[in-house]
Motif scaffolding. Sequence first.
Motif, PDB file in Angstrom:
ATOM      1  N   PRO A 277       0.827  -1.216   0.000  1.00  0.00           N
ATOM      2  CA  PRO A 277       0.000   0.000   0.000  1.00  0.00           C
ATOM      3  C   PRO A 277       0.856   1.258   0.000  1.00  0.00           C
ATOM      4  CG  PRO A 277       0.056  -0.970   2.187  1.00  0.00           C
ATOM      5  CD  PRO A 277       0.745  -1.941   1.274  1.00  0.00           C
ATOM      6  N   ARG A 278       0.394   2.250  -0.743  1.00  0.00           N
ATOM      7  CA  ARG A 278       1.059   3.556  -0.735  1.00  0.00           C
ATOM      8  C   ARG A 278       0.402   4.448   0.311  1.00  0.00           C
ATOM      9  NH1 ARG A 278      -0.128   8.557  -3.252  1.00  0.00           N
ATOM     10  NH2 ARG A 278      -1.887   7.628  -4.384  1.00  0.00           N
ATOM     11  N   GLU A 279       1.226   5.150   1.059  1.00  0.00           N
ATOM     12  CA  GLU A 279       0.703   6.123   2.005  1.00  0.00           C
ATOM     13  C   GLU A 279       0.295   7.359   1.217  1.00  0.00           C
ATOM     14  OE1 GLU A 279       0.086   5.767   5.128  1.00  0.00           O
ATOM     15  OE2 GLU A 279       0.924   3.747   5.282  1.00  0.00           O
ATOM     16  N   ALA A 280      -1.024   7.536   1.023  1.00  0.00           N
ATOM     17  CA  ALA A 280      -1.528   8.568   0.112  1.00  0.00           C
ATOM     18  C   ALA A 280      -1.148   9.977   0.539  1.00  0.00           C
ATOM     19  CB  ALA A 280      -3.045   8.446  -0.014  1.00  0.00           C
ATOM     20  N   ASN A 281      -1.036  10.230   1.830  1.00  0.00           N
ATOM     21  CA  ASN A 281      -0.741  11.581   2.318  1.00  0.00           C
ATOM     22  C   ASN A 281       0.719  11.719   2.760  1.00  0.00           C
ATOM     23  OD1 ASN A 281      -3.443  12.515   1.971  1.00  0.00           O
ATOM     24  ND2 ASN A 281      -4.014  11.401   3.836  1.00  0.00           N
ATOM     25  N   TRP A 299      12.270   5.140 -10.561  1.00  0.00           N
ATOM     26  CA  TRP A 299      11.702   4.472  -9.396  1.00  0.00           C
ATOM     27  C   TRP A 299      11.029   5.513  -8.500  1.00  0.00           C
ATOM     28  CZ3 TRP A 299      11.650  -0.759  -8.679  1.00  0.00           C
ATOM     29  CH2 TRP A 299      12.543  -1.534  -9.439  1.00  0.00           C
ATOM     30  N   PHE A 300       9.831   5.201  -8.019  1.00  0.00           N
ATOM     31  CA  PHE A 300       9.116   6.044  -7.068  1.00  0.00           C
ATOM     32  C   PHE A 300       9.132   5.333  -5.717  1.00  0.00           C
ATOM     33  CE2 PHE A 300       7.577   6.954 -11.270  1.00  0.00           C
ATOM     34  CZ  PHE A 300       7.387   8.330 -11.302  1.00  0.00           C
ATOM     35  N   TYR A 301       9.527   6.060  -4.673  1.00  0.00           N
ATOM     36  CA  TYR A 301       9.693   5.409  -3.375  1.00  0.00           C
ATOM     37  C   TYR A 301       9.155   6.275  -2.241  1.00  0.00           C
ATOM     38  CZ  TYR A 301      13.631   8.566  -2.478  1.00  0.00           C
ATOM     39  OH  TYR A 301      14.401   9.676  -2.265  1.00  0.00           O
ATOM     40  N   GLN A 302       8.835   5.603  -1.138  1.00  0.00           N
ATOM     41  CA  GLN A 302       8.509   6.238   0.133  1.00  0.00           C
ATOM     42  C   GLN A 302       9.353   5.585   1.216  1.00  0.00           C
ATOM     43  OE1 GLN A 302       4.181   5.614   0.299  1.00  0.00           O
ATOM     44  NE2 GLN A 302       3.894   7.799  -0.098  1.00  0.00           N
ATOM     45  N   THR A 303       9.799   6.377   2.174  1.00  0.00           N
ATOM     46  CA  THR A 303      10.592   5.850   3.288  1.00  0.00           C
ATOM     47  C   THR A 303       9.835   6.105   4.578  1.00  0.00           C
ATOM     48  OG1 THR A 303      12.621   6.380   2.080  1.00  0.00           O
ATOM     49  CG2 THR A 303      12.829   5.881   4.423  1.00  0.00           C
ATOM     50  N   LEU A 304       9.430   5.016   5.238  1.00  0.00           N
ATOM     51  CA  LEU A 304       8.696   5.093   6.498  1.00  0.00           C
ATOM     52  C   LEU A 304       9.525   4.415   7.571  1.00  0.00           C
ATOM     53  CD1 LEU A 304       6.513   4.761   4.027  1.00  0.00           C
ATOM     54  CD2 LEU A 304       4.888   4.768   5.909  1.00  0.00           C
ATOM     55  N   ALA A 305      10.082   5.221   8.477  1.00  0.00           N
ATOM     56  CA  ALA A 305      11.004   4.711   9.498  1.00  0.00           C
ATOM     57  C   ALA A 305      12.147   3.981   8.784  1.00  0.00           C
ATOM     58  CB  ALA A 305      10.268   3.822  10.481  1.00  0.00           C
ATOM     59  N   ARG A 306      12.345   2.686   9.071  1.00  0.00           N
ATOM     60  CA  ARG A 306      13.427   1.939   8.425  1.00  0.00           C
ATOM     61  C   ARG A 306      12.974   1.233   7.154  1.00  0.00           C
ATOM     62  NH1 ARG A 306      18.088   0.799  10.135  1.00  0.00           N
ATOM     63  NH2 ARG A 306      18.042  -1.293   9.237  1.00  0.00           N
ATOM     64  N   GLU A 307      11.697   1.328   6.841  1.00  0.00           N
ATOM     65  CA  GLU A 307      11.175   0.608   5.675  1.00  0.00           C
ATOM     66  C   GLU A 307      11.219   1.479   4.424  1.00  0.00           C
ATOM     67  OE1 GLU A 307       7.705  -2.316   5.813  1.00  0.00           O
ATOM     68  OE2 GLU A 307       6.789  -0.516   4.936  1.00  0.00           O
ATOM     69  N   ILE A 308      11.836   0.960   3.374  1.00  0.00           N
ATOM     70  CA  ILE A 308      11.905   1.650   2.079  1.00  0.00           C
ATOM     71  C   ILE A 308      10.917   0.963   1.139  1.00  0.00           C
ATOM     72  CG2 ILE A 308      13.362   2.284   0.120  1.00  0.00           C
ATOM     73  CD1 ILE A 308      15.776   1.904   2.072  1.00  0.00           C
ATOM     74  N   ARG A 309       9.926   1.709   0.694  1.00  0.00           N
ATOM     75  CA  ARG A 309       8.900   1.143  -0.180  1.00  0.00           C
ATOM     76  C   ARG A 309       9.119   1.603  -1.622  1.00  0.00           C
ATOM     77  NH1 ARG A 309       3.158   1.774   3.181  1.00  0.00           N
ATOM     78  NH2 ARG A 309       3.818   0.591   5.041  1.00  0.00           N
ATOM     79  N   LYS A 337       1.826  11.379 -12.529  1.00  0.00           N
ATOM     80  CA  LYS A 337       1.545  10.441 -11.445  1.00  0.00           C
ATOM     81  C   LYS A 337       0.806  11.164 -10.313  1.00  0.00           C
ATOM     82  CE  LYS A 337       3.719   6.698 -12.963  1.00  0.00           C
ATOM     83  NZ  LYS A 337       3.081   5.372 -13.094  1.00  0.00           N
ATOM     84  N   PRO A 338      -0.052  10.442  -9.596  1.00  0.00           N
ATOM     85  CA  PRO A 338      -0.821  11.069  -8.504  1.00  0.00           C
ATOM     86  C   PRO A 338      -0.027  11.149  -7.205  1.00  0.00           C
ATOM     87  CG  PRO A 338      -1.468   8.791  -8.714  1.00  0.00           C
ATOM     88  CD  PRO A 338      -0.463   9.037  -9.809  1.00  0.00           C
TER      89      PRO A 338
END
Length: 483
Positions: A277-281, A299-309, A337-338
């Motif tokens: 899942p993508r964190e929409a906000n 590549w499109f990425y999100q970093t949440l704490a230690r997790e790289i998505r 992209k949204p």
Amino acid sequence: MARTTARRAQQEYTGPTHFDVPYRFRPLPHQLPLLSAMMPLQDTHRPRLLNGVCVWHRGAGKDLTSLAGVIIPNMLVRPGLYFHVFPKFNQGKRAIWDAIDEAGIPFLSRFPEGLVASKNETELQIVLKPVNGHESGSIYQIVGGDQVDNLVGVNPMGCVYSEWPLMSQAAHDLLAPRLVKSGGWQLFIYTPRGKNHGWDTYQTALANPRKWFSSRLTIEDTHMVSLDKIEDERRNGRPEEIIQQEYYCSFDGYLHGTIYGDCLVQARKDGRIGRIPREANFPVGVCLDIGRSDGTALWFYQTLAREIRLIDYLAFRANKIRDMSAAQYAIKRILEKPYTITRVILPNDANITGYSANKSTYEVFCEAFRDVILLDKIPVQQGIDMGRNLFSRLVIDEDKCGMPQEDNLPSGLDSLGNYRREWDDKKQEYRQEPVHDEYSHGADGFRYGAMEGFTPLEWQTYDEVSGAGAFAETEFAVFGGRR
């Protein structure tokens, strides 16, 4: 003198007009379906099917069957040019030109005696004499997929692509329209090398049985390799994934010598590849490799704490964007992209101004985004090591990152899985530099993100008065960081 010799060599063959075809080749039971599908028909002089794929285990006789049972019979019935394509030119020399079978018979002796007009040892080419009233004889030639420039302007009647997963798709892209024009056929023969374009070709064949011949044979189908031999290889330490690949035609796993293949296998075992899942906000970063003449990968990425998505992937060819530069077109595709883009990571060479460009790639991106990072130049291997070290923190969206891209470019997952080093036969080791092919752009884009560390992203604000950008954990004021 040379012209007279050439004319004599092309004089029509006057000996026996009937040959047992295949000549000096007794096919095994598992090889007969291929011969039936690709043998030329009497009424059309063309095979029953014009497309074929054989996924056979190592040692099943792919190349000899293709030469003796497919290429040569077609050459005798329908004169023209026939190619046997290998990833590298010297591979074809070893596999066909100099090869001898288990009975001590040279592969090339399958050409009927007396029909050969000439042999060219340099070009690996055999010219046949005309038969059955034809004006000219057929030509058989071994070519390398790495020499596609030499194939411009040719019109083959048939092509065999040997070790297809290891070959650049550029050769096929060049020859395929010519085969359509000539009404010719194509045959892909190989042992699996993971889920790359070899897998895609096999899936295409399965989905189109009326237009494609398809065959997938393991040692349990051919009985050409004993189970005792397999057990000996296991006891000697050969990895199970290689055994499954070579003898059981498994598409799972990755080619031995890949750079991130083992990391992806572990990620899948850990459940880190799937529907993510993508964190929409939450802000999104982009790391990309800009190809000025071939492929561009993002590549499109999100970093949440230690997790790289890794939440999305995009690739396209620069030669399809007309009046826009590759950088301008990449920006256009990013903004479609949204996502709320708050960081763009570019390689060191993005600060170079092209021959006909007024601005560098870095400058073009700085006009569109607030936070553009230009990486320092470091050795490729150091960047690869940084990517491997971060892999345990990755989770990857299989739907978006595993989706094949436009212009026949591979998906992001396939790019990572098939990024590899080439084996050096002389030194008996893998070369240091990775292979540059259709998979390297996506792998390079990932490497650039790893070099930056996929560090946590921050919201951006924009001061409408001063025009200065600032970082803060507050509402993102300008979409995409655009000015």
